[in-house]
Design a protein around this motif. Structure first.
Motif, PDB file in Angstrom:
ATOM      1  N   SER A  76       0.833  -1.214   0.000  1.00  0.00           N
ATOM      2  CA  SER A  76       0.000   0.000   0.000  1.00  0.00           C
ATOM      3  C   SER A  76       0.862   1.256   0.000  1.00  0.00           C
ATOM      4  CB  SER A  76      -0.879   0.024   1.249  1.00  0.00           C
ATOM      5  OG  SER A  76      -0.074   0.265   2.405  1.00  0.00           O
ATOM      6  N   GLY A  77       2.113   1.093   0.426  1.00  0.00           N
ATOM      7  CA  GLY A  77       3.006   2.247   0.547  1.00  0.00           C
ATOM      8  C   GLY A  77       2.784   3.034   1.824  1.00  0.00           C
ATOM      9  N   ASN A  78       1.801   2.633   2.617  1.00  0.00           N
ATOM     10  CA  ASN A  78       1.463   3.412   3.810  1.00  0.00           C
ATOM     11  C   ASN A  78       1.661   2.658   5.124  1.00  0.00           C
ATOM     12  OD1 ASN A  78       0.694   5.646   2.237  1.00  0.00           O
ATOM     13  ND2 ASN A  78      -1.316   4.743   1.867  1.00  0.00           N
ATOM     14  N   THR A  79       2.297   1.490   5.092  1.00  0.00           N
ATOM     15  CA  THR A  79       2.508   0.709   6.309  1.00  0.00           C
ATOM     16  C   THR A  79       3.464   1.470   7.233  1.00  0.00           C
ATOM     17  OG1 THR A  79       2.527  -1.156   4.764  1.00  0.00           O
ATOM     18  CG2 THR A  79       2.963  -1.657   7.084  1.00  0.00           C
ATOM     19  N   PRO A  80       2.969   1.976   8.375  1.00  0.00           N
ATOM     20  CA  PRO A  80       3.824   2.836   9.211  1.00  0.00           C
ATOM     21  C   PRO A  80       5.094   2.130   9.670  1.00  0.00           C
ATOM     22  CG  PRO A  80       1.549   2.792  10.050  1.00  0.00           C
ATOM     23  CD  PRO A  80       1.633   1.766   8.972  1.00  0.00           C
ATOM     24  N   GLU A  81       5.000   0.829   9.988  1.00  0.00           N
ATOM     25  CA  GLU A  81       6.170   0.093  10.465  1.00  0.00           C
ATOM     26  C   GLU A  81       7.269   0.086   9.406  1.00  0.00           C
ATOM     27  OE1 GLU A  81       3.003  -0.917  10.511  1.00  0.00           O
ATOM     28  OE2 GLU A  81       2.626  -2.424  12.065  1.00  0.00           O
ATOM     29  N   VAL A  82       6.892  -0.023   8.143  1.00  0.00           N
ATOM     30  CA  VAL A  82       7.889  -0.127   7.070  1.00  0.00           C
ATOM     31  C   VAL A  82       8.488   1.246   6.763  1.00  0.00           C
ATOM     32  CG1 VAL A  82       8.335  -0.910   4.707  1.00  0.00           C
ATOM     33  CG2 VAL A  82       6.663  -2.131   6.129  1.00  0.00           C
TER      34      VAL A  82
END
Lengths: 322, 322
Positions: A76-82
């Motif tokens: 998604s490009g929005n995974t906060p952990e990543v």
């Protein structure tokens, strides 16, 4: 994007990569695992590790720094952990590359090179993270050390599309419906596999079944199976065995031998019977997961039809805050 | 045996350890995992990997050689996969150390140094593989690089015995019976944990429950839980959460928050409430597994009593050939 040029740029800036970290969550992490396996096995001048993103930012490996490469993926490009892991890695001086399906998302900020990939049935294996990560790993091996099977790897990745096309049709008209009806008749199942393909053993469990079908299940390594887990096996306990086509297959064969005589509820998907014979033996171990991922999708679709449970429906992810 | 002298001998013969492999199967592999986590996180001059023995001999890492250290463990001393892995590692020039409970067993042939350890309730943590492996890892870090928390690690290991003694009594008279009755009322459960303690999340599943209680279950990483597995959570689905006491705890806390409001069948064992506050924060992450292993034993014993299923009974292991 082009893996050859990215790795050339990495080596131009870093001279040498000493350690590489594959960082993502859930399905995206699973896609990076075979590339990690390749480097752990073949690398002589570098070490390679895969880690779920939140754990990576908590443990912050001390060797992370000027000679590190971090390859991250967030679909998604929005995974906060990543995104957090990329930022932290960047601060240590590591070279960061991010893969995402979403241009302009939170991971696509200009802070690091971003490889935006297409997604969906029919997109070539070479253009999605499972293929891209293997290509990056093979380039790194080849440019830093020389990788004798580089040509086999790239031609192997390219050959997967046709293999998957035929395998899909056969599984759709065969094993997938049997799998779905076995799910109807059993509360729970074990998925068994080994080698780099264990990524898809785990992936079938947590993504295709738990997430997309709300199906209780567990994942077991074929080698570890004989050191504990086999004691739960008995008639009525449902097993799905992913038989790989590579040198790791011997572990799956041993599991099959035992399962055949100790449960009446066994489905085996044998990669050698679904086209993997066409792939050079030296790279089959890393490409089995590409086949199994596609077959996992067929299995979950068939289950979805029988249970009237659309695999795209979620009750918590993207619905609730947590 | 003495970890300080063993590592001194390793460094005398090898000058420098470049890569270390922790190799075993099932419960023995689980005991080595926290030491692997310690080196992956703290090591700057070496890389560390843990691998089930059969997979290790199939993949044979190319970097295995004159600057490699292989630490293997076989409780019975007769695990063919582990003996085979030691022999193969030795042939590459690696320094091999084997841990076993059985003097004179097939792994104790004079081919490599063998550390024979005692076993059973009441044996100090420092004298069994979970403690020995941490001590070896801490010595390697300290002698090759310097490890600032070396003193905390050795005093922490020593302090575990008293912590476990009190925690055992409390769990025996509390959580363990609740766990057993939850097993009676549920067909299946998920065990959730993170960090180095994920080894005992896996261990509780495959050793204590699958092997010793024939109890179906699955193990989930607290960080990964939010990237797929949470979708199966609903009232009636049984979760056992292992809350660690270290910096990884934040992942367990997040899981607890979600589980508390999404299932009515949750048991939490919080290491901070069972004595881990007495351990220096910098080494808690590696010692939580020592506590959780002992508590797992209490849980399985309580279940064994309720189900009249002696944890020492096997139907296949040591009974059938496979």
């Amino acid at each position: 994007m082009n893996a050859h040029e990215i790795i050339a740029d990495v080596l131009r800036r870093k001279t040498k990569v000493d350690n590489i970290w594959w960082v993502a969550c859930g399905g995206s992490l699973i896609d990076l695992m075979p590339a990690n396996s390749l480097l752990q096995r073949e690398g002589t001048t570098l070490s390679s590790h895969a880690c779920t993103a939140r754990e990576f930012t908590i443990m912050i490996p001390k060797k992370l720094g000027a000679h590190s490469l971090v390859i991250a993926c967030s679909h998604s490009g929005n995974t906060p952990e990543v995104v957090g892991a990329c930022r932290l890695a960047r601060e240590t001086g590591a070279y960061v590359i991010a893969l995402t399906d979403a241009k302009g998302s939170k991971i696509d900020t200009g802070e690091w090179p971003v490889w935006v990939y297409p997604w969906g049935e029919g997109v070539p294996a070479a253009e999605v993270p499972a293929g891209i990560s293997l290509w990056l790993a093979a380039e790194l091996l080849d440019q830093q050390e020389r990788y004798a099977d580089f040509g086999n790897m790239t031609s192997g990745i390219a050959a997967m599309d046709e293999i998957i096309r035929s395998a899909r049709v056969r599984v759709r008209n065969g094993l997938a419906d049997r799998f779905a009806s076995m799910c109807r008749d059993h509360e729970f199942l074990y998925i068994v596999g080994s080698g780099p393909n264990f990524s898809q053993t785990y992936g079938f469990a947590i993504c295709s079944l738990m997430e997309m079908q709300w199906q209780n299940c567990c994942y077991i390594h074929s080698g570890e199976y004989f050191h504990g887990p086999l004691e739960v096996t008995e008639p009525g306990v449902f097993y799905f065995l992913q038989m790989g086509s590579s040198e790791f297959r011997t572990m799956d064969e041993r599991a099959r031998g035992f399962l055949k005589t100790h449960t009446d509820s066994l489905i085996v998907l044998d990669a050698l019977e679904y086209g993997m014979k066409a792939i050079p033996e030296s790279v089959r171990a890393y490409l089995d997961p590409v086949l199994f991922y596609a077959m996992n999708c067929e299995m979950r679709s068939a289950r979805g039809r029988l249970f009237k449970h659309d695999p795209d429906v979620r009750r918590y992810m993207g619905v609730e805050s947590y």
